[in-house]
Design a protein around this motif. Structure first.
Motif, mmCIF file in Angstrom:
data_model
loop_
_atom_site.group_PDB
_atom_site.id
_atom_site.type_symbol
_atom_site.label_atom_id
_atom_site.label_comp_id
_atom_site.label_asym_id
_atom_site.label_seq_id
_atom_site.Cartn_x
_atom_site.Cartn_y
_atom_site.Cartn_z
ATOM 1 N N SER A 57 0.626 -0.998 -0.061
ATOM 2 C CA SER A 57 0.091 -0.030 -0.133
ATOM 3 C C SER A 57 0.901 1.173 0.039
ATOM 4 O O SER A 57 0.651 2.429 -0.823
ATOM 5 C CB SER A 57 -0.967 0.054 1.295
ATOM 6 O OG SER A 57 -1.500 -1.300 1.480
ATOM 7 N N ILE A 58 1.883 1.342 0.782
ATOM 8 C CA ILE A 58 2.738 2.372 0.896
ATOM 9 C C ILE A 58 3.418 2.634 -0.487
ATOM 10 O O ILE A 58 3.543 3.784 -0.988
ATOM 11 C CB ILE A 58 3.785 2.329 1.960
ATOM 12 C CG1 ILE A 58 3.249 2.254 3.286
ATOM 13 C CG2 ILE A 58 4.702 3.524 1.947
ATOM 14 C CD1 ILE A 58 4.411 2.277 4.305
ATOM 15 N N SER A 59 3.861 1.710 -1.098
ATOM 16 C CA SER A 59 4.746 1.573 -2.384
ATOM 17 C C SER A 59 3.743 1.977 -3.522
ATOM 18 O O SER A 59 4.086 2.765 -4.222
ATOM 19 C CB SER A 59 5.384 0.426 -2.655
ATOM 20 O OG SER A 59 4.468 -0.647 -2.810
ATOM 21 N N TYR A 60 2.457 1.452 -3.265
ATOM 22 C CA TYR A 60 1.590 2.355 -4.517
ATOM 23 C C TYR A 60 1.204 3.616 -4.351
ATOM 24 O O TYR A 60 1.304 4.227 -5.305
ATOM 25 C CB TYR A 60 0.124 1.477 -4.068
ATOM 26 C CG TYR A 60 -0.790 1.598 -5.233
ATOM 27 C CD1 TYR A 60 -0.894 0.801 -6.521
ATOM 28 C CD2 TYR A 60 -1.810 2.658 -5.056
ATOM 29 C CE1 TYR A 60 -1.682 1.310 -7.548
ATOM 30 C CE2 TYR A 60 -3.002 2.931 -6.018
ATOM 31 C CZ TYR A 60 -2.768 2.298 -7.224
ATOM 32 O OH TYR A 60 -3.732 2.662 -8.239
ATOM 33 N N LEU A 61 1.157 3.916 -3.067
ATOM 34 C CA LEU A 61 0.998 5.443 -3.043
ATOM 35 C C LEU A 61 2.198 6.262 -3.450
ATOM 36 O O LEU A 61 2.081 7.428 -4.140
ATOM 37 C CB LEU A 61 0.834 5.898 -1.431
ATOM 38 C CG LEU A 61 0.790 7.192 -0.943
ATOM 39 C CD1 LEU A 61 -0.472 7.862 -1.448
ATOM 40 C CD2 LEU A 61 0.504 7.465 0.574
ATOM 41 N N ILE A 62 3.546 5.756 -3.176
ATOM 42 C CA ILE A 62 4.501 6.532 -3.789
ATOM 43 C C ILE A 62 4.567 6.232 -5.217
ATOM 44 O O ILE A 62 4.870 7.513 -6.017
ATOM 45 C CB ILE A 62 5.879 5.645 -3.157
ATOM 46 C CG1 ILE A 62 5.863 6.016 -1.689
ATOM 47 C CG2 ILE A 62 6.998 6.244 -3.674
ATOM 48 C CD1 ILE A 62 6.925 5.325 -0.881
#
Length: 522
Positions: free
Chosen positions: A348-353
């Motif tokens: 989820s964090i990397s998708y946001l990034i």
């Protein structure tokens, strides 16, 4: 004081009238709608597998031990039949299933419902036995997760043309209303059937929100680069929902209960609905001034199909991972309940990034190249997931999966609008219905087929199959490098982009326009 209050009220109303047409506020509304939709989408990921296993295990033990208890007791027989019929949440509420209805020799502390009565105070990991019952959860959970996307898939072809006729505001508000109802159903449903209906109903609301939201952004952001940036920000709302949903759901489920996270989401949905009422005025109908291309003509466009295929197969990877990974972790890692949701945080964090970086960067490096690299990275990352031995081993591959899907989505969503501008009529409801259909196909086929594959040949082979599919599809993105367009559309599009750049960037804009004119002449 009354005079000053009147002046302040007048200023507030004037500001609201001016801001109703603000592109930034429309972007905020779409951002929040996608955030809540995807929080509801993912908050169930860590809850449902554990919850269904708990109630099914309790029901199975009740059925097995029923003959040992009081088989001739009408009240006990009635309670057992009702519990088996609707998978009742009695195991979590401590209702009729108390010590007076326990089979002899079985106390409240040692009941199979213990994990439902006191899951929030448990300090021990959840270690269900890797038997057929647990493996069967793959299929049930997969079908439940897939129901939302399947209904959304069916609904999208109707929502797209509808927005072309009545505008985007009413479908957006209808999506909020349906989403609120679905959230309340999730909060109070205790049977598999009702949970299935709640998930399916969410698909209708998601179709309204996502198709109308993306179409609205494409219509107010007419410049290709600005549109890409805006859609990248809106996808950040999707990413935030995916980021917050699983850990929020797992922590609330373990320490508060199943109902609490859905009630909180329902309150947030009401706030979103109030914002839509004030800003969008959904009672006001504003149809498109020109008739858009038909769904069939867009579906026949090979370039739109390639873009849609990229969205579908990239998201199918995470769609297969969501129902199968928690069950595989329960089999191999003996995790706590909250860890089932936290495992998805890196993705989820990397998708946001990824969506925020490549919403801007993809336009500069070429959206086709960004998507091609993203598809390959999805495949490689998903192939690495089964090699994890504990929750820490999942961090890097899940991070890679989320980052790569962010690359694909932030590239392909804007290019869908660009392809319509270039090759068809610039009305966006239908093309974003196709984009949402592609997204939904990934989340419909992924869990439904993934659950069956994981049960029959195992989780590692499931990951291998989808990883190879993504890598093999990646080269097709090359065809989006320079898609042909109708000459009159290319001239109009070039003039529109040049005028926007000239107003925004002065000398730099004129230079870019001269380069575009040279390429067009060639």
């Amino acid at each position: 004081m009354g005079r000053f209050d009147t002046i302040r009220e007048f200023n507030l109303l004037s500001w609201m009238r001016e801001e109703r047409q603000s592109r930034k506020l429309i972007l905020v509304i779409v951002f929040i709608a996608l955030l809540l939709d995807n929080m509801l989408l993912t908050v169930v990921v860590p809850i449902i597998p554990s919850y269904l296993y708990t109630v099914d295990d309790a029901a199975a033990n009740m059925a097995k031990n029923h003959t040992v208890g009081s088989p001739h007791s009408p009240s006990a027989t009635f309670q057992t039949i009702v519990s088996l019929y609707d998978n009742s949440v009695r195991v979590t509420s401590g209702g009729p299933m108390d010590s007076t209805h326990m089979p002899p020799g079985q106390t409240q502390a040692t009941s199979p419902s213990t994990s439902g009565v006191t899951p929030h105070n448990s300090t021990q990991p959840d270690c269900p036995k890797a038997d057929d019952q647990l493996l069967n959860e793959n299929v049930k959970v997969g079908l439940l997760f897939a129901s939302k996307a399947t209904v959304q898939l069916i609904t999208n072809p109707f929502i797209g043309p509808l927005t072309n006729r009545i505008g985007y505001q009413i479908p957006m508000f209808a999506g909020f209303c349906i989403m609120f109802l679905s959230t309340i159903m999730f909060a109070f449903s205790s049977s598999y059937t009702l949970l299935f209906l709640a998930r399916s109903l969410q698909g209708v609301g998601s179709s309204c929100s996502s198709v109308a939201g993306m179409g609205m952004l494409a219509s107010v952001y007419t410049d290709d680069e600005e549109r890409g940036n805006a859609i990248g920000i809106a996808l950040g709302g999707l990413a935030m929902g995916v980021l917050v949903g699983p850990p929020f759901g797992s922590v609330m489920y373990e320490f508060v209960g199943k109902t609490a996270p859905f009630l909180i989401l329902a309150v947030l949905a009401v706030l979103d609905g109030a914002l839509q009422l004030f800003i969008l005025q959904p009672s006001k109908v504003e149809p498109e001034s020109q008739k858009g291309s038909s769904l069939w003509s867009l579906m026949k466009d090979p370039y739109i199909l390639i873009a849609a295929g990229s969205i579908c197969f990239a998201n199918m990877a995470i769609a297969m991972l969501e129902p199968a990974l928690p069950i595989w972790m329960m089999q191999t890692m003996c995790p706590r309940k909250w860890q089932l949701g936290v495992a998805f945080v890196p993705a989820s964090i990397s998708y946001l990034i990824g969506t925020n970086i490549f919403g801007v960067l993809a336009h500069k490096m070429g959206r086709w190249l960004c998507s091609l690299i993203g598809m390959v990275l999805v495949g490689v990352s998903i192939l690495c997931v089964p090699f994890a031995k504990n929750i820490y081993g999942l961090i890097l591959p899940n991070f890679g999966v989320g980052f790569a899907i962010g690359m694909v989505d932030s590239s392909m969503m804007p290019i869908m609008g660009y392809l319509v501008d270039l090759r068809h009529v610039s009305v966006y409801g239908t093309v974003y219905a196709i984009a949402d259909v592609a997204f939904c196909m990934g989340f419909a086929l992924g869990p439904s087929t993934g659950g069956a594959i994981a049960r029959s040949i195992g989780f590692p082979w499931l990951m291998t199959i989808i990883g190879i599919v993504d890598i093999l599809f990646a080269p097709l993105c090359y065809f989006l490098r320079s898609p042909p367009g109708r000459e009159e559309k290319m001239a109009i599009l070039m003039d529109s982009n040049c005028s926007m750049k000239t107003r925004s960037y002065s000398t730099q804009g004129n230079t870019e326009c001269e380069e575009m004119e040279t390429e067009y002449d060639e």
